[in-house]
Design a protein around this motif. Structure first.
Motif: not given
Length: 289
Positions: A233-246
């Motif tokens: 879940m945390a990986e998918i969240y970061a893949e789809r909804f992260a900004d350029a700074d992570g």
């Protein structure tokens, strides 16, 4: 709607219970013990104070309905006689108001956890004196859509099915319709969208726990989540909804609602057919100019 079958009147069905409000009370108490996260509640309290300041009248019998903790403590300087109605341990939705006994009801970030919102709004309407005001803010709309999507995708991959993780939220049109249905006059709704950034999904979930807003759905999964599911879940969240700074984004839509108990002094809509000039005449005149 009341229907008739085989000559017998059918009573309206009680809405299905979505939330374990006794658990909600326990989690709010635990959040206070852990050290509450109150940035959303603080924002609402400041906005509510500004909105009340714009209402050019005094309130003598105000009540605060189910606002968590000391969320609206700042209003007490303006409303020293305010009656606090805390959420009780049983999570009851029956309000302790006599008919036409209060002239203002405020509520901050509580109504999104109500099982029978139409019923509660109807109770508030009955409790308000004529020309009394309801002013409330609740989480709704697309709130936590990112977390909802990430959990659904992770559970589909890792567990072959999806369990309810994030509560269903009402949208703006729903709330406006419910206010009218409850018999309020001059209903107004608007949305304040707040986007908060976190290092990762686990930091967001920790904030939700410390808001007392972790999952209280009755149909929630009762066993602990698998570690693999949470990590995915945390990986998918970061893949789809992260900004350029992570850092990831989390959306909170705060729905504001205000409405008045009817009174003869309020502005009334025109009756059909009472306009002095028709739309057709106005369009015809504009075409000749």
């Amino acid at each position: 709607m009341i229907g008739v079958t085989s000559g017998m009147a059918q009573t309206p069905k009680t809405p299905p219970a979505l939330f374990d409000r006794a658990l909600l009370h326990a989690r709010q108490q635990r959040a206070r013990a852990l050290g509450e996260v109150t940035f959303l509640l603080d924002r609402v309290a400041e906005d509510m104070s500004d909105r009340l300041a714009a209402v050019m009248r005094e309130f003598h019998t105000p009540a605060d309905l189910w606002t968590p903790g000391e969320g609206l403590a700042a209003l007490r300087t303006r409303l020293p006689s305010i009656q606090r109605i805390p959420l009780d341990a049983a999570g009851s939705e029956k309000l302790p108001f006599a008919p036409e006994s209060v002239d203002l009801v405020v509520s901050a970030l509580a109504l999104q956890f109500v099982n029978d919102l139409p019923g509660v709004l109807a109770q508030v309407r009955r409790a308000l004196k004529p020309d009394g005001l309801l002013l409330a803010a609740m989480i709704g709309g697309d709130s936590l859509t990112e977390l909802r999507q990430a959990f659904a995708a992770a559970e589909s991959e890792c567990e072959g099915g999806v369990s309810p993780r994030v509560a269903p939220f009402a949208d703006l049109r729903d709330i406006g319709a419910l206010l009218q249905r409850a018999g309020f006059a001059l209903p107004v709704t608007d949305v304040d969208r707040v986007v908060v950034r976190y290092d990762d999904a686990f930091a967001l979930m920790q904030d939700l726990r410390r808001m007392g807003a972790a999952n209280v759905l009755i149909e929630r999964r009762r066993s602990l989540s698998r570690r693999a599911t949470l990590l995915r879940m945390a990986e998918i969240y970061a893949e789809r909804f992260a900004d350029a700074d992570g850092r990831i984004r989390a959306t909170f839509d705060i729905i504001w609602l205000s409405a008045w108990a009817p009174h003869a002094s309020q502005q009334q809509p025109l009756k059909p057919g009472s306009a002095k000039a028709s739309l057709a005449e106005a369009v015809k005149k504009a075409g000749k100019e």
